[in-house]
Write an enzyme that holds these catalytic residues in place. Structure first.
Site, PDB file in Angstrom:
ATOM      1  N   ASP A 123      43.126  41.548  49.127  1.00  0.00           N
ATOM      2  CA  ASP A 123      41.985  41.116  48.316  1.00  0.00           C
ATOM      3  C   ASP A 123      41.979  41.931  47.024  1.00  0.00           C
ATOM      4  O   ASP A 123      41.893  43.150  47.076  1.00  0.00           O
ATOM      5  CB  ASP A 123      40.713  41.377  49.134  1.00  0.00           C
ATOM      6  CG  ASP A 123      39.470  40.759  48.528  1.00  0.00           C
ATOM      7  OD1 ASP A 123      38.501  40.586  49.264  1.00  0.00           O
ATOM      8  OD2 ASP A 123      39.475  40.479  47.314  1.00  0.00           O
ATOM      9  N   ASP A 170      42.342  35.037  44.415  1.00  0.00           N
ATOM     10  CA  ASP A 170      42.537  36.491  44.487  1.00  0.00           C
ATOM     11  C   ASP A 170      42.614  37.038  45.918  1.00  0.00           C
ATOM     12  O   ASP A 170      42.399  38.224  46.125  1.00  0.00           O
ATOM     13  CB  ASP A 170      41.416  37.209  43.732  1.00  0.00           C
ATOM     14  CG  ASP A 170      40.046  36.959  44.352  1.00  0.00           C
ATOM     15  OD1 ASP A 170      39.929  36.033  45.163  1.00  0.00           O
ATOM     16  OD2 ASP A 170      39.103  37.692  44.034  1.00  0.00           O
ATOM     17  N   GLU A 171      42.894  36.183  46.879  1.00  0.00           N
ATOM     18  CA  GLU A 171      42.978  36.637  48.266  1.00  0.00           C
ATOM     19  C   GLU A 171      44.099  35.896  48.981  1.00  0.00           C
ATOM     20  O   GLU A 171      44.269  34.698  48.772  1.00  0.00           O
ATOM     21  CB  GLU A 171      41.711  36.252  49.047  1.00  0.00           C
ATOM     22  CG  GLU A 171      40.493  37.057  48.771  1.00  0.00           C
ATOM     23  CD  GLU A 171      39.318  36.500  49.558  1.00  0.00           C
ATOM     24  OE1 GLU A 171      39.474  36.227  50.754  1.00  0.00           O
ATOM     25  OE2 GLU A 171      38.261  36.322  48.943  1.00  0.00           O
TER      26      GLU A 171
END
Length: 403
Positions: free
Chosen positions: A9, A110-111
DNA sequence: TCTGGGGTCCTAGGACCC
DNA sequence: TCTGGGGTCCTAGGACCC
């Protein structure tokens, strides 16, 4: 064999990525001061997409209106988001993660999850995770948290522990100690409404949920949701890391007005704009849609929506727009001011078979030609934007590494 | 000077069919 | 006369995620 899953993350992704760009251009590091990334900073309806750690320390949070954040801290640094740049940063991030395991599921920009089960060998998972975290920081210039666990749920919960730039584990054996004391809201899939509901019944921690039977939980929330919560609160999740990118099931676009609007001409203009955007997207992805939906949001945030099924799937802007216009007259009195208008399509198919109709609109060829021109214009604008980016150094360029 | 934009999934009720 | 029950599709609404 024990499953080993990592959840990676990016810390305050949009803020970190913006900071990397500014630092590359010789500017100051906005991560070190109270700063936020938002949409148009001059639009008071903008909300915060990401906040720096110093900003979070003084009570500024993502999803907070920019105007409110400015009242908390008037000299806040506000930077406008740059989607193209974020996509590039995301690609660099995913590439490094993929080099650790090809069994990768991108969960958002973003993960991602990676399944390390067959990659870990005799190594210590925490050491490998630390190496991954450090490699991203060194090569790309931003930090991540890595959560390590025996399934996706636990890995994701673990990556949410202390930030930034940290590795945390959450093995099943650690669930009572590390997860059960947390508030219900910290459990994945428990949002504001469910939290309120659970707290009303004295259920405050994840451990409280875990102690309930599915039957007891079912009386508080829906049956499927109760099953899911019960499993998750006990740290169980057998869902695999999905490497296939699922096809889109719907597309939508919406516009929030700078001021609430009640002039039907203004509303129609917005409806036209979102119809163009949505129809363009389905054509770009080679879809046709059988369901068109539209909605309006009033000043008090209440929503009214309509949806309708088409006799055959379409990707023609004019057809979608006309359905939306018809529904608008059903849903809106034409007088009450509106805050937002939106349009969506669903029931998508790649089927190109077209039923011959004796009553085909004679204007159809004109509509299609209009769409072709629109698509060509959009493609040209897109190319121009990408070209401008080619001159910028991507963050994963080697010469930016190791310093 | 309150609250963006883009998605997924689930539930419930009504229509309609057998 | 009485009036079951399963299945599917559709629409509306609401919850959650980032």
């Amino acid at each position: 064999m024990r499953r080993v899953i990592f959840h990676i993350d990016v810390n305050s992704a949009f803020l970190s990525w913006t900071a990397v760009k500014i630092v590359m251009e010789g500017g100051a590091d906005i991560r070190l001061v109270p700063s936020v990334v938002s949409g148009d900073p001059n639009d008071r309806r903008s909300i915060i997409a990401a906040a720096s750690i110093p900003a979070k320390k003084i009570g500024i949070r993502a999803a907070m209106p920019v105007s409110k954040a400015l009242r908390i801290y008037p000299s806040l640094t506000i930077v406008r988001g740059d989607w193209e740049w974020y996509k590039r940063c995301s690609e660099g991030f995913i590439a490094v993660c993929r080099s650790y395991s090809p069994v990768l599921q991108q969960f958002s920009i973003d993960e991602c999850f990676i399944d390390m089960t067959c990659r870990i060998g005799g190594k210590d998972p925490v050491e490998v995770a630390t190496q991954l975290k450090d490699e991203i920081r060194t090569k790309l210039g931003f930090t991540v948290n890595v959560g390590v666990g025996s399934n996706k749920l636990l890995a994701k919960m673990a990556s949410d522990f202390e930030k930034p730039d940290k590795v945390h584990t959450l093995w099943e054996s650690e669930v009572p100690e590390k997860m059960w004391p947390l508030g219900v809201r910290d459990l994945l899939w428990v949002g504001k409404k469910t939290e309120e509901r659970l707290v009303t019944y004295g259920i405050r921690t994840i451990g409280d949920i875990a102690a309930l039977s599915v039957g007891q939980l079912s009386r508080l929330v829906g049956h499927k949701y109760a099953l899911q919560l019960h499993e998750n609160a006990n740290g169980r999740d057998d869902s695999p890391v999905e490497t296939e990118v699922p096809e889109a099931k719907s597309y939508s676009a919406e516009r929030t007005f700078a001021k609430d609007l009640s002039d039907p001409k203004d509303i129609d203009k917005a409806l036209f704009n979102v119809a163009c955007i949505v129809a363009h997207r389905i054509r770009r992805d080679d879809f046709r849609a059988s369901t068109v939906s539209m909605f309006v949001k009033y000043m008090d945030f209440s929503v009214a929506q309509k949806q309708t099924s088409l006799s055959q799937p379409t990707d023609v802007t004019a057809i979608i727009l006309n359905e939306a216009r018809r529904m608008l007259t059903e849903v809106w009195d034409g007088v009450t001011p509106l805050r937002q208008v939106g349009l969506g399509v669903s029931k998508l198919t790649h089927e190109t078979f077209e039923q011959m109709s004796l009553f085909e609109d004679p204007k159809m060829e004109y509509y299609r030609e209009w769409d072709r021109r629109y698509d060509a214009d959009r493609a040209a604008a897109e190319d121009a934007r990408l070209l401008a980016y080619e001159r910028k150094t991507p963050p994963n360029d080697e010469k930016n590494g190791d310093n």
